[in-house]
Design a protein around this motif. Structure first.
Motif, PDB file in Angstrom:
ATOM      1  N   SER A  52       1.262  -0.866   0.327  1.00 36.01           N
ATOM      2  CA  SER A  52      -0.454   0.117   0.343  1.00 36.01           C
ATOM      3  C   SER A  52       0.867   1.631  -0.011  1.00 36.01           C
ATOM      4  O   SER A  52       0.343   2.445  -0.665  1.00 36.01           O
ATOM      5  CB  SER A  52      -0.987  -0.256   1.517  1.00 36.01           C
ATOM      6  OG  SER A  52      -2.079  -1.678   0.971  1.00 36.01           O
ATOM      7  N   LYS A  53       2.517   1.225   0.561  1.00 31.06           N
ATOM      8  CA  LYS A  53       2.833   2.384   0.486  1.00 31.06           C
ATOM      9  C   LYS A  53       3.525   2.754  -0.475  1.00 31.06           C
ATOM     10  O   LYS A  53       3.278   3.654  -0.871  1.00 31.06           O
ATOM     11  CB  LYS A  53       3.737   1.869   1.969  1.00 31.06           C
ATOM     12  CG  LYS A  53       4.653   3.008   1.873  1.00 31.06           C
ATOM     13  CD  LYS A  53       5.607   3.079   3.510  1.00 31.06           C
ATOM     14  CE  LYS A  53       6.484   4.639   3.560  1.00 31.06           C
ATOM     15  NZ  LYS A  53       6.833   4.085   4.972  1.00 31.06           N
ATOM     16  N   GLY A  54       3.823   2.026  -1.065  1.00 29.99           N
ATOM     17  CA  GLY A  54       4.337   2.072  -2.318  1.00 29.99           C
ATOM     18  C   GLY A  54       3.491   2.711  -3.544  1.00 29.99           C
ATOM     19  O   GLY A  54       4.053   3.505  -4.697  1.00 29.99           O
ATOM     20  N   TRP A  55       2.233   1.581  -3.374  1.00 29.32           N
ATOM     21  CA  TRP A  55       1.533   2.699  -4.483  1.00 29.32           C
ATOM     22  C   TRP A  55       0.994   3.881  -3.723  1.00 29.32           C
ATOM     23  O   TRP A  55       0.758   5.232  -5.027  1.00 29.32           O
ATOM     24  CB  TRP A  55      -0.185   2.037  -4.539  1.00 29.32           C
ATOM     25  CG  TRP A  55      -0.502   0.931  -4.920  1.00 29.32           C
ATOM     26  CD1 TRP A  55      -0.491  -0.255  -4.710  1.00 29.32           C
ATOM     27  CD2 TRP A  55      -0.057   0.007  -6.295  1.00 29.32           C
ATOM     28  NE1 TRP A  55      -0.139  -1.665  -5.532  1.00 29.32           N
ATOM     29  CE2 TRP A  55      -0.637  -1.240  -6.909  1.00 29.32           C
ATOM     30  CE3 TRP A  55      -0.859   1.302  -7.508  1.00 29.32           C
ATOM     31  CZ2 TRP A  55      -0.959  -1.732  -8.353  1.00 29.32           C
ATOM     32  CZ3 TRP A  55      -1.146   0.737  -8.731  1.00 29.32           C
ATOM     33  CH2 TRP A  55      -1.242   0.025  -8.977  1.00 29.32           C
ATOM     34  N   ALA A  56       1.063   4.948  -2.541  1.00 26.78           N
ATOM     35  CA  ALA A  56       0.626   5.397  -2.435  1.00 26.78           C
ATOM     36  C   ALA A  56       1.654   6.454  -3.137  1.00 26.78           C
ATOM     37  O   ALA A  56       1.627   7.443  -2.832  1.00 26.78           O
ATOM     38  CB  ALA A  56       1.096   6.319  -1.332  1.00 26.78           C
ATOM     39  N   PHE A  57       3.385   5.693  -3.221  1.00 27.79           N
ATOM     40  CA  PHE A  57       4.181   6.620  -3.430  1.00 27.79           C
ATOM     41  C   PHE A  57       3.871   7.118  -5.283  1.00 27.79           C
ATOM     42  O   PHE A  57       3.927   8.634  -5.341  1.00 27.79           O
ATOM     43  CB  PHE A  57       5.783   6.238  -3.571  1.00 27.79           C
ATOM     44  CG  PHE A  57       6.617   6.191  -2.481  1.00 27.79           C
ATOM     45  CD1 PHE A  57       7.655   6.742  -2.284  1.00 27.79           C
ATOM     46  CD2 PHE A  57       6.036   6.028  -0.599  1.00 27.79           C
ATOM     47  CE1 PHE A  57       8.435   7.721  -1.318  1.00 27.79           C
ATOM     48  CE2 PHE A  57       6.875   5.764   0.557  1.00 27.79           C
ATOM     49  CZ  PHE A  57       7.752   7.111   0.073  1.00 27.79           C
ATOM     50  N   LEU A  84      -4.005   4.396   1.259  1.00 23.75           N
ATOM     51  CA  LEU A  84      -2.692   3.728   2.384  1.00 23.75           C
ATOM     52  C   LEU A  84      -4.168   3.893   3.868  1.00 23.75           C
ATOM     53  O   LEU A  84      -4.327   2.917   4.449  1.00 23.75           O
ATOM     54  CB  LEU A  84      -2.628   5.354   2.965  1.00 23.75           C
ATOM     55  CG  LEU A  84      -0.946   5.421   2.786  1.00 23.75           C
ATOM     56  CD1 LEU A  84      -0.322   7.098   2.940  1.00 23.75           C
ATOM     57  CD2 LEU A  84      -0.553   4.690   2.748  1.00 23.75           C
ATOM     58  N   GLY A  85      -5.074   4.280   4.172  1.00 23.37           N
ATOM     59  CA  GLY A  85      -6.726   3.841   4.314  1.00 23.37           C
ATOM     60  C   GLY A  85      -6.395   2.595   4.364  1.00 23.37           C
ATOM     61  O   GLY A  85      -7.183   1.821   5.733  1.00 23.37           O
ATOM     62  N   VAL A 120      -4.316  12.356  -6.070  1.00 24.62           N
ATOM     63  CA  VAL A 120      -4.545  12.655  -4.011  1.00 24.62           C
ATOM     64  C   VAL A 120      -5.381  12.227  -3.143  1.00 24.62           C
ATOM     65  O   VAL A 120      -5.202  11.157  -2.373  1.00 24.62           O
ATOM     66  CB  VAL A 120      -4.862  14.372  -4.531  1.00 24.62           C
ATOM     67  CG1 VAL A 120      -5.101  14.706  -2.502  1.00 24.62           C
ATOM     68  CG2 VAL A 120      -3.798  15.096  -5.071  1.00 24.62           C
ATOM     69  N   VAL A 121      -6.684  11.830  -3.756  1.00 21.27           N
ATOM     70  CA  VAL A 121      -7.475  10.904  -2.933  1.00 21.27           C
ATOM     71  C   VAL A 121      -6.855   9.912  -3.041  1.00 21.27           C
ATOM     72  O   VAL A 121      -6.894   9.549  -1.400  1.00 21.27           O
ATOM     73  CB  VAL A 121      -8.973  11.131  -3.503  1.00 21.27           C
ATOM     74  CG1 VAL A 121      -9.702   9.928  -2.605  1.00 21.27           C
ATOM     75  CG2 VAL A 121      -9.055  13.263  -3.530  1.00 21.27           C
ATOM     76  N   ALA A 122      -7.041   8.990  -3.985  1.00 23.90           N
ATOM     77  CA  ALA A 122      -5.991   7.822  -4.132  1.00 23.90           C
ATOM     78  C   ALA A 122      -4.347   7.838  -3.119  1.00 23.90           C
ATOM     79  O   ALA A 122      -4.460   6.537  -2.925  1.00 23.90           O
ATOM     80  CB  ALA A 122      -5.263   7.004  -4.934  1.00 23.90           C
ATOM     81  N   ILE A 123      -4.150   8.577  -2.761  1.00 21.08           N
ATOM     82  CA  ILE A 123      -2.802   8.235  -1.600  1.00 21.08           C
ATOM     83  C   ILE A 123      -3.854   8.250  -0.182  1.00 21.08           C
ATOM     84  O   ILE A 123      -3.023   7.540   0.337  1.00 21.08           O
ATOM     85  CB  ILE A 123      -2.103   9.970  -1.612  1.00 21.08           C
ATOM     86  CG1 ILE A 123      -1.317  10.053  -2.972  1.00 21.08           C
ATOM     87  CG2 ILE A 123      -0.349   9.806  -0.337  1.00 21.08           C
ATOM     88  CD1 ILE A 123      -0.746  12.149  -3.357  1.00 21.08           C
TER      89      ILE A 123
END
Length: 450
Positions: free
Chosen positions: A169-174, A309-310, A302-305
């Protein structure tokens, strides 16, 4: 094959610094490559390629290609499908070579560089060069898929079973942060195109080229921090084609892993088609301007970040499978809402984009980490080769269904609602899969919550 210690997820204290450095390099590749999905596949190329195809078409808006008469409005979806058909041949072999040689750093650099070069070359696909644009995109998309296979295969090396949902999930957020930053620049360029003395088409071509430059430049930062793992002597001696054939035979011994792949192929076809063709739907059916579309996609990033993570945190509490199933229900709602969107309704489109942002990253990140639990030791890249065939905006059944529905009905609304079947079928297949038993059957230790 990778050695057991490398794939078990490093945890010794002396390796903490090296592990953090390598994880950051892994995260940063999502930052590098995500601009291809956002700026190229999702936002700019679909409407642009459709526009230049229509300019080159006859009065009946048909293209002549290999003796076939194709609707210009379906051209981009057909190009997407063709790129994935070719990936069916390339990606599993890519995984076999990566597992056999252990030279993942070199392979990631090579495929990403080729894809970035082809993407940059889209700058020259103006003035009715619809065929050149299609060829360059096919090369870029295949390279993107091959690089992603290698990239995904690092996940079991970087995180143990309990950590993979969070790391993925952190990778996707990056990736969403990187995609949002460049897309913001692109939005500014498109909006200010006239003031800068550019046509919209010229601005779009600059956006496509800079996406390729971004992808290539940051790839080298990522590669400098990732490490190759040793491979077993038996894997080195066997040829890639022989190893791939062996994997095909061995996969039958893991029917629950194949079950997950089937479920994922179904619902991810729907996800990727919505992502890839949303720009075409918005411009052709809803009559929205390019700056509105780009702004909506920027908001999604932006929302997807926070969504990625959520949902990653929710997976730690409720299990990744439950969270993915809930996200699929939301995707079905998105399609019905898209069908009823009013033409020119900017506020409605932005509201729907916000919902997509909340579920998009979590669906993909948690699917990636779930699959990592189902891969036999030492087969990570090969299995992710099959996984990537239907991943990251490159599925073929969905675009084909969308294109055929439009060609038969002339309605983009019916084309978008036709994708519901993929989400429903994927939901049913995933809900019926006994995940814990599947993880154990693959020879892995299941996390506490699945």
């Amino acid at each position: 094959m990778t050695s057991a210690p490398a794939s078990a997820g490093p945890s010794a204290a002396p390796a903490d610094h090296a592990l953090k450095r390598e994880r950051f390099g892994w995260y940063s590749y999502d930052w590098a490559m995500s601009v291809f999905n956002t700026s190229v596949t999702t936002v700019f190329l679909g409407p642009y390629l459709t526009a230049i195809a229509r300019d080159a078409a006859g009065p009946d808006e048909r293209l002549s290609f290999l003796g076939l008469s194709l609707a210009a409005g379906s051209w981009f979806s057909y190009v997407l499908s063709a790129s994935v058909v070719l990936q069916v041949l390339v990606l599993p072999l890519t995984g076999a070579v990566a597992d056999r040689t252990g030279r993942k750093r070199e392979m990631l650099a090579a495929f990403a560089s080729l894809g970035a070069l082809a993407t940059t070359g889209l700058y020259f696909a103006g003035d009715g060069r619809w065929l050149l644009a299609a060829v360059l995109f096919v090369v870029a998309n295949i390279s993107f898929g091959a690089a992603t296979v290698v990239y995904y295969s690092w996940l079991p090396d970087l995180a143990g079973p309990e950590e993979r949902d969070a790391v993925s999930s952190k990778g996707w957020a990056f990736g969403y942060v990187g995609g949002a930053l460049l897309l913001a620049v692109h939005l500014g360029l498109v909006v200010a195109a006239e003031d800068l003395g550019l046509t919209t088409g010229e601005a779009v071509r600059i956006c496509l080229a800079t996406a390729g430059l971004w992808w290539g430049a940051f790839t080298f930062f990522s590669v400098s921090r990732l490490r190759n793992r040793p491979v077993a002597a038996s894997a080195v001696r066997s040829g890639s084609f022989r190893q791939l054939a062996t994997t095909f035979r061995e996969m039958r011994a893991f029917p629950l892993t194949l079950w997950f792949l089937g479920a994922y192929l179904l619902f991810n076809d729907g996800v990727q088609t919505v992502i890839s063709l949303s720009a075409t739907y918005a411009t052709e059916e809803l009559d929205l301007e390019q700056d509105v579309l780009t702004g909506a996609i920027l908001m999604v990033q932006v929302v997807a970040i926070f969504g990625a993570l959520g949902l990653g945190r929710m997976a730690g509490r409720y299990g990744a499978k439950r969270v993915v199933l809930g996200a699929l229900v939301a995707w079905i709602g998105v399609l019905f809402a898209a069908f009823f969107l009013q033409t020119g309704a900017v506020a409605q489109f932005y509201a729907l984009a916000a919902v997509i942002g909340l579920v998009q990253g979590g669906t993909q990140a948690l699917s990636r980490s779930l699959f990592s639990q189902l891969i036999p030791l030492g087969k990570e890249a090969e299995y992710y080769g099959f996984y990537e065939i239907s991943d990251r905006g490159t599925s073929w059944l969905g675009p084909l269904a969308f294109g055929l529905t439009y060609q038969l009905t002339g309605s983009y609304r019916l084309a978008i609602i036709s994708l519901v079947v993929f989400f429903v079928a994927g939901f049913v297949a995933l809900a019926a899969l006994p995940m814990r038993r599947a993880v154990i059957a693959a020879g892995n230790v299941p996390p506490e919550r699945l």
